[in-house]
Design a protein around this motif. Structure first.
Motif, PDB file in Angstrom:
ATOM      1  N   ARG A  38      29.287  36.621  61.814  1.00  0.00           N
ATOM      2  CA  ARG A  38      29.385  36.912  60.380  1.00  0.00           C
ATOM      3  C   ARG A  38      30.169  35.823  59.650  1.00  0.00           C
ATOM      4  O   ARG A  38      29.757  35.349  58.589  1.00  0.00           O
ATOM      5  CB  ARG A  38      30.038  38.271  60.157  1.00  0.00           C
ATOM      6  N   LEU A  39      31.307  35.414  60.218  1.00  0.00           N
ATOM      7  CA  LEU A  39      32.115  34.373  59.581  1.00  0.00           C
ATOM      8  C   LEU A  39      31.383  33.035  59.533  1.00  0.00           C
ATOM      9  O   LEU A  39      31.429  32.330  58.526  1.00  0.00           O
ATOM     10  CB  LEU A  39      33.445  34.211  60.318  1.00  0.00           C
ATOM     11  N   LEU A  40      30.708  32.699  60.628  1.00  0.00           N
ATOM     12  CA  LEU A  40      29.963  31.441  60.643  1.00  0.00           C
ATOM     13  C   LEU A  40      28.773  31.486  59.692  1.00  0.00           C
ATOM     14  O   LEU A  40      28.439  30.476  59.066  1.00  0.00           O
ATOM     15  CB  LEU A  40      29.509  31.107  62.065  1.00  0.00           C
ATOM     16  N   ALA A  41      28.139  32.637  59.550  1.00  0.00           N
ATOM     17  CA  ALA A  41      27.037  32.766  58.589  1.00  0.00           C
ATOM     18  C   ALA A  41      27.553  32.534  57.173  1.00  0.00           C
ATOM     19  O   ALA A  41      26.905  31.847  56.368  1.00  0.00           O
ATOM     20  CB  ALA A  41      26.374  34.130  58.721  1.00  0.00           C
ATOM     21  N   ASP A  42      28.747  33.069  56.859  1.00  0.00           N
ATOM     22  CA  ASP A  42      29.352  32.837  55.544  1.00  0.00           C
ATOM     23  C   ASP A  42      29.653  31.353  55.339  1.00  0.00           C
ATOM     24  O   ASP A  42      29.377  30.794  54.280  1.00  0.00           O
ATOM     25  CB  ASP A  42      30.642  33.644  55.380  1.00  0.00           C
ATOM     26  N   LYS A  43      30.227  30.713  56.363  1.00  0.00           N
ATOM     27  CA  LYS A  43      30.521  29.281  56.277  1.00  0.00           C
ATOM     28  C   LYS A  43      29.239  28.473  56.119  1.00  0.00           C
ATOM     29  O   LYS A  43      29.200  27.506  55.363  1.00  0.00           O
ATOM     30  CB  LYS A  43      31.272  28.809  57.527  1.00  0.00           C
ATOM     31  N   ALA A  44      28.176  28.888  56.817  1.00  0.00           N
ATOM     32  CA  ALA A  44      26.895  28.177  56.728  1.00  0.00           C
ATOM     33  C   ALA A  44      26.307  28.307  55.326  1.00  0.00           C
ATOM     34  O   ALA A  44      25.820  27.323  54.756  1.00  0.00           O
ATOM     35  CB  ALA A  44      25.918  28.716  57.769  1.00  0.00           C
ATOM     36  N   ARG A  45      26.361  29.509  54.745  1.00  0.00           N
ATOM     37  CA  ARG A  45      25.856  29.691  53.379  1.00  0.00           C
ATOM     38  C   ARG A  45      26.626  28.820  52.396  1.00  0.00           C
ATOM     39  O   ARG A  45      26.034  28.203  51.505  1.00  0.00           O
ATOM     40  CB  ARG A  45      25.932  31.161  52.971  1.00  0.00           C
ATOM     41  N   GLN A  46      27.937  28.748  52.562  1.00  0.00           N
ATOM     42  CA  GLN A  46      28.756  27.906  51.690  1.00  0.00           C
ATOM     43  C   GLN A  46      28.386  26.431  51.857  1.00  0.00           C
ATOM     44  O   GLN A  46      28.254  25.700  50.874  1.00  0.00           O
ATOM     45  CB  GLN A  46      30.249  28.110  51.994  1.00  0.00           C
ATOM     46  N   TRP A  47      28.203  25.991  53.096  1.00  0.00           N
ATOM     47  CA  TRP A  47      27.839  24.592  53.330  1.00  0.00           C
ATOM     48  C   TRP A  47      26.477  24.291  52.706  1.00  0.00           C
ATOM     49  O   TRP A  47      26.293  23.245  52.069  1.00  0.00           O
ATOM     50  CB  TRP A  47      27.800  24.294  54.832  1.00  0.00           C
ATOM     51  N   ILE A  48      25.505  25.200  52.873  1.00  0.00           N
ATOM     52  CA  ILE A  48      24.171  24.990  52.303  1.00  0.00           C
ATOM     53  C   ILE A  48      24.258  24.903  50.783  1.00  0.00           C
ATOM     54  O   ILE A  48      23.646  24.025  50.166  1.00  0.00           O
ATOM     55  CB  ILE A  48      23.212  26.110  52.749  1.00  0.00           C
ATOM     56  N   TRP A  49      25.026  25.800  50.159  1.00  0.00           N
ATOM     57  CA  TRP A  49      25.189  25.774  48.700  1.00  0.00           C
ATOM     58  C   TRP A  49      25.761  24.431  48.253  1.00  0.00           C
ATOM     59  O   TRP A  49      25.257  23.813  47.317  1.00  0.00           O
ATOM     60  CB  TRP A  49      26.094  26.925  48.273  1.00  0.00           C
ATOM     61  N   GLU A  50      26.825  23.967  48.937  1.00  0.00           N
ATOM     62  CA  GLU A  50      27.439  22.677  48.585  1.00  0.00           C
ATOM     63  C   GLU A  50      26.462  21.527  48.808  1.00  0.00           C
ATOM     64  O   GLU A  50      26.384  20.601  47.993  1.00  0.00           O
ATOM     65  CB  GLU A  50      28.711  22.462  49.390  1.00  0.00           C
ATOM     66  N   TYR A  51      25.711  21.569  49.894  1.00  0.00           N
ATOM     67  CA  TYR A  51      24.739  20.511  50.186  1.00  0.00           C
ATOM     68  C   TYR A  51      23.663  20.441  49.103  1.00  0.00           C
ATOM     69  O   TYR A  51      23.342  19.361  48.624  1.00  0.00           O
ATOM     70  CB  TYR A  51      24.099  20.778  51.556  1.00  0.00           C
ATOM     71  N   LEU A  52      23.138  21.587  48.721  1.00  0.00           N
ATOM     72  CA  LEU A  52      22.090  21.603  47.698  1.00  0.00           C
ATOM     73  C   LEU A  52      22.617  21.142  46.345  1.00  0.00           C
ATOM     74  O   LEU A  52      21.930  20.416  45.618  1.00  0.00           O
ATOM     75  CB  LEU A  52      21.492  23.010  47.590  1.00  0.00           C
ATOM     76  N   ASN A  53      23.829  21.516  46.016  1.00  0.00           N
ATOM     77  CA  ASN A  53      24.415  21.075  44.740  1.00  0.00           C
ATOM     78  C   ASN A  53      24.779  19.612  44.759  1.00  0.00           C
ATOM     79  O   ASN A  53      24.697  18.942  43.735  1.00  0.00           O
ATOM     80  CB  ASN A  53      25.617  21.947  44.382  1.00  0.00           C
ATOM     81  N   ARG A  54      25.174  19.101  45.893  1.00  0.00           N
ATOM     82  CA  ARG A  54      25.482  17.679  46.031  1.00  0.00           C
ATOM     83  C   ARG A  54      24.217  16.855  45.771  1.00  0.00           C
ATOM     84  O   ARG A  54      24.250  15.833  45.120  1.00  0.00           O
ATOM     85  CB  ARG A  54      25.999  17.416  47.448  1.00  0.00           C
ATOM     86  N   SER A  55      23.085  17.331  46.262  1.00  0.00           N
ATOM     87  CA  SER A  55      21.808  16.635  46.080  1.00  0.00           C
ATOM     88  C   SER A  55      21.398  16.597  44.612  1.00  0.00           C
ATOM     89  O   SER A  55      20.821  15.620  44.148  1.00  0.00           O
ATOM     90  CB  SER A  55      20.711  17.317  46.898  1.00  0.00           C
ATOM     91  N   LYS A  56      21.703  17.639  43.848  1.00  0.00           N
ATOM     92  CA  LYS A  56      21.351  17.702  42.436  1.00  0.00           C
ATOM     93  C   LYS A  56      22.202  16.755  41.592  1.00  0.00           C
ATOM     94  O   LYS A  56      21.757  16.259  40.577  1.00  0.00           O
ATOM     95  CB  LYS A  56      21.528  19.130  41.908  1.00  0.00           C
ATOM     96  N   GLN A  57      23.451  16.522  42.023  1.00  0.00           N
ATOM     97  CA  GLN A  57      24.369  15.684  41.244  1.00  0.00           C
ATOM     98  C   GLN A  57      24.110  14.204  41.454  1.00  0.00           C
ATOM     99  O   GLN A  57      24.515  13.390  40.658  1.00  0.00           O
ATOM    100  CB  GLN A  57      25.807  16.020  41.603  1.00  0.00           C
ATOM    101  N   ALA A  58      23.440  13.846  42.515  1.00  0.00           N
ATOM    102  CA  ALA A  58      23.220  12.411  42.823  1.00  0.00           C
ATOM    103  C   ALA A  58      22.123  11.803  41.995  1.00  0.00           C
ATOM    104  O   ALA A  58      21.388  12.356  41.306  1.00  0.00           O
ATOM    105  CB  ALA A  58      22.879  12.268  44.292  1.00  0.00           C
TER     106      ALA A  58
END
Length: 58
Positions: A38-58
C-alpha cells in the motif's frame, strides 16, 4: 508495479509498457507485505504524477 523483496526491503518497480521507469524502496519486515504494498503504491502514484507533470513543463 512489480514488487520485489530484498533483505528487509520491499522494492517496487514502476513500469510503462513493460519497461522499467523507476524503482522505489521501503524498509519493511517481510511479515508486513500488505502494508508495504500500500505504501509503495502511494509512492508510485506520487512519482507518476510528478513524472507526468515534469514532462508538461519541459
Amino acid at each position: 508495479m512489480e514488487l520485489l523483496h530484498a533483505e528487509g526491503q520491499q522494492i517496487a518497480v514502476v513500469k510503462c509498457r513493460g519497461e522499467p521507469m523507476c524503482r522505489l524502496s521501503l524498509a519493511a519486515p517481510e511479515a508486513d507485505q500488505d502494508g508495504a504494498r500500500r505504501l509503495l503504491a502511494d509512492k508510485a502514484r506520487q512519482w507518476i504524477w510528478e513524472y507526468l507533470n515534469r514532462s508538461k513543463q519541459a
